[in-house]
Design an enzyme around this catalytic site. Structure first.
Site, PDB file in Angstrom:
ATOM      1  CE  LYS A  14      -2.057  -0.902   3.848  1.00 47.35           C
ATOM      2  NZ  LYS A  14      -1.676  -2.403   4.421  1.00 47.35           N
ATOM      3  NE  ARG A  87      -4.902  -0.829   8.396  1.00 48.23           N
ATOM      4  CZ  ARG A  87      -3.586  -0.355   8.408  1.00 48.23           C
ATOM      5  NH1 ARG A  87      -3.082   0.393   9.347  1.00 48.23           N
ATOM      6  NH2 ARG A  87      -2.618  -1.007   7.870  1.00 48.23           N
ATOM      7  NE  ARG A 121       6.257  -4.012   6.691  1.00 43.59           N
ATOM      8  CZ  ARG A 121       5.227  -3.873   6.569  1.00 43.59           C
ATOM      9  NH1 ARG A 121       4.512  -3.453   5.563  1.00 43.59           N
ATOM     10  NH2 ARG A 121       4.350  -4.128   7.568  1.00 43.59           N
ATOM     11  NE  ARG A 154       5.811  -0.899  10.956  1.00 37.48           N
ATOM     12  CZ  ARG A 154       4.845  -0.964  10.286  1.00 37.48           C
ATOM     13  NH1 ARG A 154       5.135  -0.429   8.906  1.00 37.48           N
ATOM     14  NH2 ARG A 154       3.810  -1.388  10.348  1.00 37.48           N
ATOM     15  NE  ARG A 165       0.685  -4.581  11.975  1.00 39.05           N
ATOM     16  CZ  ARG A 165       1.635  -4.389  11.195  1.00 39.05           C
ATOM     17  NH1 ARG A 165       2.799  -5.003  11.218  1.00 39.05           N
ATOM     18  NH2 ARG A 165       1.612  -3.317   9.931  1.00 39.05           N
TER      19      ARG A 165
HETATM   20  P1  AMP Z   1       0.481   0.550   8.994  1.00 36.62           P
HETATM   21  O1  AMP Z   1       1.828   1.370   8.777  1.00 36.62           O
HETATM   22  O2  AMP Z   1      -0.384   1.057   7.960  1.00 36.62           O
HETATM   23  O3  AMP Z   1       0.684  -1.200   9.023  1.00 36.62           O
HETATM   24  O4  AMP Z   1      -0.127   0.927  10.308  1.00 36.62           O
HETATM   25  C1  AMP Z   1       0.606   0.537  11.411  1.00 36.62           C
HETATM   26  C2  AMP Z   1      -0.385   0.438  12.867  1.00 36.62           C
HETATM   27  O5  AMP Z   1      -0.904   2.010  13.033  1.00 36.62           O
HETATM   28  C3  AMP Z   1      -1.514  -0.314  12.521  1.00 36.62           C
HETATM   29  O6  AMP Z   1      -1.065  -1.704  13.114  1.00 36.62           O
HETATM   30  C4  AMP Z   1      -2.588   0.330  13.551  1.00 36.62           C
HETATM   31  O7  AMP Z   1      -2.351   0.073  14.778  1.00 36.62           O
HETATM   32  C5  AMP Z   1      -2.434   1.626  13.580  1.00 36.62           C
HETATM   33  N1  AMP Z   1      -3.245   2.285  12.213  1.00 36.62           N
HETATM   34  C6  AMP Z   1      -2.784   2.547  11.119  1.00 36.62           C
HETATM   35  N2  AMP Z   1      -4.064   3.092  10.210  1.00 36.62           N
HETATM   36  C7  AMP Z   1      -4.870   2.715  11.172  1.00 36.62           C
HETATM   37  C8  AMP Z   1      -6.329   3.038  10.930  1.00 36.62           C
HETATM   38  N3  AMP Z   1      -6.960   3.510   9.821  1.00 36.62           N
HETATM   39  N4  AMP Z   1      -7.054   2.673  12.067  1.00 36.62           N
HETATM   40  C9  AMP Z   1      -6.639   2.457  13.219  1.00 36.62           C
HETATM   41  N5  AMP Z   1      -5.291   2.130  13.593  1.00 36.62           N
HETATM   42  C10 AMP Z   1      -4.772   2.316  12.277  1.00 36.62           C
END
Ligand code: AMP
Length: 212
Positions: A14, A87, A121, A154, A165
Site C-alpha cells: 500500500k 480500516r 521489511r 518495526r 494485525r
Molecule cells: P501500517 O503502517 O499501515 O501497517 O499501520 C501501523 C499501525 O498503525 C496499525 O497496525 C494500527 O495499529 C495503526 N493504524 C494505522 N492505520 C490505522 C487506521 N486506519 N485505524 C486504526 N489504526 C490504524
C-alpha cells in the site's frame, strides 16, 4: 476534496503504491501508520497514547484516527492518497461523508506472500524510511540510504503483533471490500506482481475513470 484509497493485507505494498500514485498526480500521500509512528518518535501526548496499542498490533480508536487526519492535511493539496485508511466500517463511513472518493484500490495478496514480505521489511530507527531487504534493499547492509541511521524491525512486524494485525485485517478491514463494491468504487489489483507492474495496472485504472 477528492481522494484515492489503498487498502489490503499488511505487506501488500500500500505504502509503495500510494507513494508512486501520489508523486504522479501530485496528491498528498497520507499514511496513517507513518503519522502515528512520527508522533511516537516525537513522544507527543498522542504518540504516548497510541504507542502500546500499535506495538500490540491492535487498531487505534477511530476518533484518534480522525483527529490525526484532520491535523495532517495540507491546505493547498490537489487531492489525497489515503494509505491504511479506512480500516473499519465507521472509518469508511467517515471517509465517504467527508471526501469525494474517486476510486479504492484493494491490493490482493495471499497471506503466505504477505508474511514473507513483512519478515523482510525494515525501517530506519532515525528517519522512518521504509526498506524491503528483497525488493528495495539499502545500498549498505542495515544502514539507511537517506540519513545513515540504523535499520531495525518495526515492533509491530514481530510475530505476535503480526498475527494480531492479520486478525484485525480479516475481522474489520476485509468487509470494506463489499462497502466500496456496493458504491461502484472498488478496483481489485494483483499485488503479487512486481512493483512497476502493479503501478501500471493502477495508472490504467486511474486513466479509465470518468472525468470529474
Ligand atoms: P501500517 O503502517 O499501515 O501497517 O499501520 C501501523 C499501525 O498503525 C496499525 O497496525 C494500527 O495499529 C495503526 N493504524 C494505522 N492505520 C490505522 C487506521 N486506519 N485505524 C486504526 N489504526 C490504524
Amino acid at each position: 476534496m477528492r481522494c484515492f484509497v489503498f487498502f489490503g493485507i499488511q505487506g501488500s505494498g500500500k505504502g509503495t503504491q500510494a507513494d508512486l500514485l501520489g508523486d504522479s498526480l501530485k496528491f498528498q500521500h497520507v499514511s496513517i501508520g507513518d503519522l502515528f509512528r512520527e508522533q511516537i518518535s516525537l513522544k507527543t501526548k498522542l504518540g504516548l497514547q497510541v504507542s502500546e496499542i500499535i506495538s500490540r498490533g491492535e487498531l487505534v480508536p477511530d476518533e484518534l484516527v480522525f483527529d490525526i487526519i484532520d491535523q495532517s492535511l495540507h491546505p493547498d493539496r490537489k487531492g489525497i492518497i489515503f494509505d491504511g485508511f479506512p480500516r473499519t466500517l465507521a472509518q469508511a463511513e467517515f471517509l465517504v461523508k467527508h471526501f469525494k472518493v474517486r476510486q479504492v484500490f484493494f491490493l490482493e495478496l495471499s497471506e503466505a506472500k504477505a508474511i514473507a514480505r513483512i519478515s523482510s521489511r525494515r525501517i530506519c530507527r532515525d528517519c522512518g524510511q521504509n526498506y524491503n531487504l528483497v525488493s528495495d534493499p539499502p545500498s549498505e547492509v542495515n544502514v539507511c540510504d537517506a540519513c545513515g541511521g540504523k535499520l531495525i524491525i518495526r515492533n509491530d512486524d514481530k510475530p505476535e503483533a503480526i498475527s494480531r494485525r492479520l486478525a484485525e485485517f480479516y475481522e474489520q478491514t476485509l468487509a470494506l471490500k463489499d462497502f466500496f463494491a456496493e458504491r461502484g468504487l472498488l478496483s481489485e489489483v494483483d499485488a503479487g506482481q512486481e512493483i512497476e507492474a502493479v503501478a501500471k495496472d493502477i495508472r490504467e485504472i486511474v486513466a479509465s475513470l470518468p472525468a470529474e
